[in-house]
Write a protein that holds these residues in place. Structure first.
Motif, PDB file in Angstrom:
ATOM      1  N   THR A   1       0.827  -1.210   0.000  1.00 11.83           N
ATOM      2  CA  THR A   1       0.000   0.000   0.000  1.00 11.83           C
ATOM      3  C   THR A   1       0.857   1.254   0.000  1.00 11.83           C
ATOM      4  N   MET A   2       1.921   1.248   0.790  1.00 10.66           N
ATOM      5  CA  MET A   2       2.802   2.420   0.841  1.00 10.66           C
ATOM      6  C   MET A   2       3.452   2.674  -0.522  1.00 10.66           C
ATOM      7  N   MET A   3       3.913   1.620  -1.185  1.00 12.84           N
ATOM      8  CA  MET A   3       4.549   1.811  -2.494  1.00 12.84           C
ATOM      9  C   MET A   3       3.534   2.248  -3.552  1.00 12.84           C
ATOM     10  N   TRP A   4       2.314   1.728  -3.450  1.00 13.05           N
ATOM     11  CA  TRP A   4       1.264   2.179  -4.359  1.00 13.05           C
ATOM     12  C   TRP A   4       0.986   3.668  -4.167  1.00 13.05           C
ATOM     13  N   LEU A   5       0.947   4.114  -2.917  1.00 12.10           N
ATOM     14  CA  LEU A   5       0.708   5.529  -2.629  1.00 12.10           C
ATOM     15  C   LEU A   5       1.831   6.392  -3.190  1.00 12.10           C
ATOM     16  N   LEU A   6       3.064   5.976  -3.004  1.00  9.42           N
ATOM     17  CA  LEU A   6       4.199   6.738  -3.523  1.00  9.42           C
ATOM     18  C   LEU A   6       4.136   6.844  -5.054  1.00  9.42           C
ATOM     19  N   ILE A   7       3.765   5.744  -5.702  1.00 16.16           N
ATOM     20  CA  ILE A   7       3.688   5.747  -7.165  1.00 16.16           C
ATOM     21  C   ILE A   7       2.578   6.669  -7.653  1.00 16.16           C
ATOM     22  N   THR A   8       1.403   6.582  -7.034  1.00 20.30           N
ATOM     23  CA  THR A   8       0.277   7.410  -7.492  1.00 20.30           C
ATOM     24  C   THR A   8       0.565   8.894  -7.298  1.00 20.30           C
ATOM     25  N   ILE A   9       1.209   9.253  -6.184  1.00 22.40           N
ATOM     26  CA  ILE A   9       1.557  10.664  -5.979  1.00 22.40           C
ATOM     27  C   ILE A   9       2.620  11.086  -6.983  1.00 22.40           C
ATOM     28  N   SER A  10       3.553  10.175  -7.303  1.00 24.31           N
ATOM     29  CA  SER A  10       4.598  10.521  -8.280  1.00 24.31           C
ATOM     30  C   SER A  10       3.998  10.833  -9.645  1.00 24.31           C
ATOM     31  N   PHE A  11       2.865  10.220  -9.963  1.00 22.71           N
ATOM     32  CA  PHE A  11       2.193  10.496 -11.236  1.00 22.71           C
ATOM     33  C   PHE A  11       1.264  11.709 -11.143  1.00 22.71           C
ATOM     34  N   GLY A  12       1.258  12.380  -9.997  1.00 24.53           N
ATOM     35  CA  GLY A  12       0.569  13.654  -9.891  1.00 24.53           C
ATOM     36  C   GLY A  12      -0.733  13.662  -9.136  1.00 24.53           C
ATOM     37  N   TRP A  13      -1.105  12.530  -8.526  1.00 22.59           N
ATOM     38  CA  TRP A  13      -2.378  12.496  -7.814  1.00 22.59           C
ATOM     39  C   TRP A  13      -2.386  13.536  -6.699  1.00 22.59           C
ATOM     40  N   THR A  14      -3.361  14.437  -6.726  1.00 18.76           N
ATOM     41  CA  THR A  14      -3.584  15.547  -5.787  1.00 18.76           C
ATOM     42  C   THR A  14      -2.504  16.619  -5.867  1.00 18.76           C
ATOM     43  N   VAL A  15      -1.533  16.463  -6.759  1.00 21.35           N
ATOM     44  CA  VAL A  15      -0.489  17.480  -6.910  1.00 21.35           C
ATOM     45  C   VAL A  15      -0.746  18.319  -8.157  1.00 21.35           C
ATOM     46  N   THR A  16      -0.937  17.655  -9.281  1.00 20.37           N
ATOM     47  CA  THR A  16      -1.262  18.364 -10.522  1.00 20.37           C
ATOM     48  C   THR A  16      -2.725  18.154 -10.904  1.00 20.37           C
ATOM     49  N   TYR A  17      -3.521  17.803  -9.933  1.00 19.91           N
ATOM     50  CA  TYR A  17      -4.958  17.652 -10.082  1.00 19.91           C
ATOM     51  C   TYR A  17      -5.355  16.503 -10.990  1.00 19.91           C
ATOM     52  N   LYS A  18      -4.500  15.512 -11.102  1.00 18.46           N
ATOM     53  CA  LYS A  18      -4.916  14.304 -11.800  1.00 18.46           C
ATOM     54  C   LYS A  18      -5.977  13.618 -10.971  1.00 18.46           C
ATOM     55  N   ASN A  19      -7.037  13.234 -11.637  1.00 19.45           N
ATOM     56  CA  ASN A  19      -8.145  12.604 -10.948  1.00 19.45           C
ATOM     57  C   ASN A  19      -7.965  11.099 -10.929  1.00 19.45           C
ATOM     58  N   MET A  20      -8.249  10.472  -9.808  1.00 24.64           N
ATOM     59  CA  MET A  20      -8.099   9.027  -9.715  1.00 24.64           C
ATOM     60  C   MET A  20      -9.000   8.301 -10.704  1.00 24.64           C
ATOM     61  N   VAL A  21     -10.123   8.920 -11.066  1.00 23.63           N
ATOM     62  CA  VAL A  21     -11.060   8.251 -11.972  1.00 23.63           C
ATOM     63  C   VAL A  21     -10.708   8.470 -13.440  1.00 23.63           C
ATOM     64  N   GLU A  22      -9.660   9.244 -13.721  1.00 25.75           N
ATOM     65  CA  GLU A  22      -9.306   9.523 -15.097  1.00 25.75           C
ATOM     66  C   GLU A  22      -8.679   8.328 -15.803  1.00 25.75           C
ATOM     67  N   THR A  23      -8.091   7.448 -15.056  1.00 29.37           N
ATOM     68  CA  THR A  23      -7.371   6.323 -15.655  1.00 29.37           C
ATOM     69  C   THR A  23      -7.422   5.117 -14.730  1.00 29.37           C
ATOM     70  N   ASP A  24      -7.294   3.944 -15.356  1.00 36.13           N
ATOM     71  CA  ASP A  24      -7.271   2.713 -14.567  1.00 36.13           C
ATOM     72  C   ASP A  24      -5.858   2.316 -14.157  1.00 36.13           C
ATOM     73  N   ILE A  25      -4.863   3.144 -14.504  1.00 36.40           N
ATOM     74  CA  ILE A  25      -3.482   2.755 -14.229  1.00 36.40           C
ATOM     75  C   ILE A  25      -3.234   2.558 -12.737  1.00 36.40           C
ATOM     76  N   TYR A  26      -3.910   3.348 -11.898  1.00 39.25           N
ATOM     77  CA  TYR A  26      -3.689   3.236 -10.463  1.00 39.25           C
ATOM     78  C   TYR A  26      -4.223   1.906  -9.927  1.00 39.25           C
ATOM     79  N   ILE A  27      -5.377   1.516 -10.430  1.00 40.16           N
ATOM     80  CA  ILE A  27      -5.950   0.235  -9.999  1.00 40.16           C
ATOM     81  C   ILE A  27      -5.070  -0.915 -10.440  1.00 40.16           C
ATOM     82  N   LEU A  28      -4.617  -0.866 -11.684  1.00 40.07           N
ATOM     83  CA  LEU A  28      -3.746  -1.923 -12.195  1.00 40.07           C
ATOM     84  C   LEU A  28      -2.429  -1.970 -11.425  1.00 40.07           C
TER      85      LEU A  28
END
Length: 436
Positions: free
Chosen positions: A266-293
């Motif tokens: 879970t911690m590594m998933w969180l680090l990866i999602t933030i690195s792709f801009g989640w809540t930083v550049t306003y990327k929406n979690m629902v915009e792509t399935d990459i986070y789920i995968l």
């Protein structure tokens, strides 16, 4: 209300007591038990290892029995001789360099030799005790059993398995020197992560009141921290009973390992999602399935590696949970995850402003420390004394886990942090952005 709460508390305590009664002595630590057949390549069979601290004196008691009574008519012998061998680490290094089928060669290198005449009626032999010393430095002792003369299962194929029981003491302690300081460390970490959990719950509640959003990095952080608390709690119970009488809870150790895997994934998933801009550049979690995968991939691979640790558990070459091939697989996985993280940082930085780049840089330092902690420690441990490897990797990986949890919690909850300045918390949402 008080009476109702008291009843619920009583039921909870009773449930815990029942669980303890069910699982006590299911798994063994320094009270070691194993069932073996001494036949073919297993005529020589490794049992376990145990470290005695420097200038300390320990001992072992051993006994054996067949798992059920055995007879072959009038020719049934009263006992079958079984040979126990105990080796120092220097002698064991010579043993593992011999051919697998060289039973006599391996047996001849033993430091302590003990024959037990095992009754065929299924009763235990008398316990035999031997002293184990470590005069100048910590000594790692290896235990094996053999039937080089082929007087057991080779010529008597219907003979039941023989059950071995070893009881080991390290200077009045039930802990091998490898594990001597792990229990107090886990207790300290348990208290630390409880503090992290309390802080994260409070901040999430305040955020939810102000934003009414469930798309919050605090949620996966709380999952990771809670899994750490569960891991540490189960391990503290397991190790406490080893400390008390030498026998722990195998089921609790399994749950502890499971929660550790969940926490790290879970911690590594969180680090990866933030690195792709989640809540930083306003990327929406629902915009792509990459986070789920990504979550599915990270968690499933970690679970697979965790399961593989039981394949060769208690083998002579394992000095920590991820010794051997599992450690190599986990190290490669961590390097892949780190590569994905770096790619996400690079991709996000291309469209980030100065404040966002400042946060992404500090995140990179933290993620590098956390994700690469195991590969780094694993490589360093290859050059260390074997009896310190387990403590070294345990302390190192959990320190990295605590550092990562503290850093992210600080960034997500403190006004004025680089994350706060870079994220949506400090500015209006971009057109089209939606946090639900």
């Amino acid at each position: 209300m008080v009476n109702l709460a008291t009843k619920k508390t009583t039921k909870a305590v009773a449930f815990v007591v029942i669980l303890l009664a069910i699982f006590i002595n299911v798994g063994n630590a320094v009270i070691f038990k194993k069932k073996v057949k001494l036949k073919g390549r297993n005529k020589f069979h490794f049992l376990t290892k145990f470290a005695i601290g420097e200038d300390k004196t320990g001992y072992t008691r051993m006994r054996a029995r067949f798992i059920r009574p055995w007879t072959q008519g009038l020719d049934t012998p009263d006992t079958i001789p079984i040979d126990f061998n105990i080796y120092t680490d220097d002698q064991w290094d010579k043993v593992i360099n011999l051919e697998d089928n060289d039973c006599w060669g391996k047996a001849s290198l033993q430091t302590i030799d003990q024959w037990l005449n095992v009754p065929t009626n299924g009763e235990w032999t008398e316990s035999v005790q031997h002293h184990l010393n470590a005069d100048r430095q910590t000594e790692l002792w290896f235990f094996s059993v053999c039937d080089c003369e082929e007087r057991a299962h080779t010529i008597l194929p219907t003979l039941p398995k023989v059950e071995i029981e070893l009881f080991m003491i390290n200077d009045e302690s039930h802990f091998s020197q490898e594990d001597m300081y792990i229990l107090p460390f886990y207790v300290v970490m348990f208290i630390v992560f409880l503090g992290f959990m309390g802080k994260s719950i409070l901040e999430f509640y305040n955020d939810f009141k102000s934003e009414e959003s469930v798309e919050n990095p605090l949620i996966p952080l709380m999952v990771s921290i809670n899994a750490d608390i569960m891991h540490l709690g189960f391990m503290c119970i397991h190790l406490f009973f080893i400390y008390s009488d030498g026998s722990g809870f195998f089921v609790f150790s399994v749950f502890a390992r499971l929660f550790k895997i969940i926490s790290q994934a879970t911690m590594m998933w969180l680090l990866i999602t933030i690195s792709f801009g989640w809540t930083v550049t306003y990327k929406n979690m629902v915009e792509t399935d990459i986070y789920i995968l990504t979550a599915i991939f990270v968690i499933m691979i970690h679970l697979l590696i965790g399961a593989l640790t039981y394949v060769d558990d208690e083998e002579h070459h394992k000095y920590h949970d991820f010794g051997g091939v599992q450690g190599v697989i986990l190290m490669i996985l961590r390097l892949i995850i780190f590569g994905v993280f770096v790619y996400g940082i690079k991709d996000t930085s291309n469209s980030a402003d100065r404040k966002q780049k400042s946060f992404l840089w500090s995140l990179t330092i933290t993620a590098t420390t956390y994700i690469l902690s195991f590969p780094t420690l694993w490589i360093i441990s290859m050059f260390m004394d074997r009896y310190v490897i387990n403590s070294f990797i345990t302390f190192g990986t959990y320190s990295a886990q605590a550092f990562a949890a503290y850093y992210i919690l600080h960034q997500l909850t403190k006004k004025g942090s680089s994350y706060y300045k870079a994220s949506h918390k400090s500015k209006a949402l971009l057109p089209g952005a939606k946090f639900v």
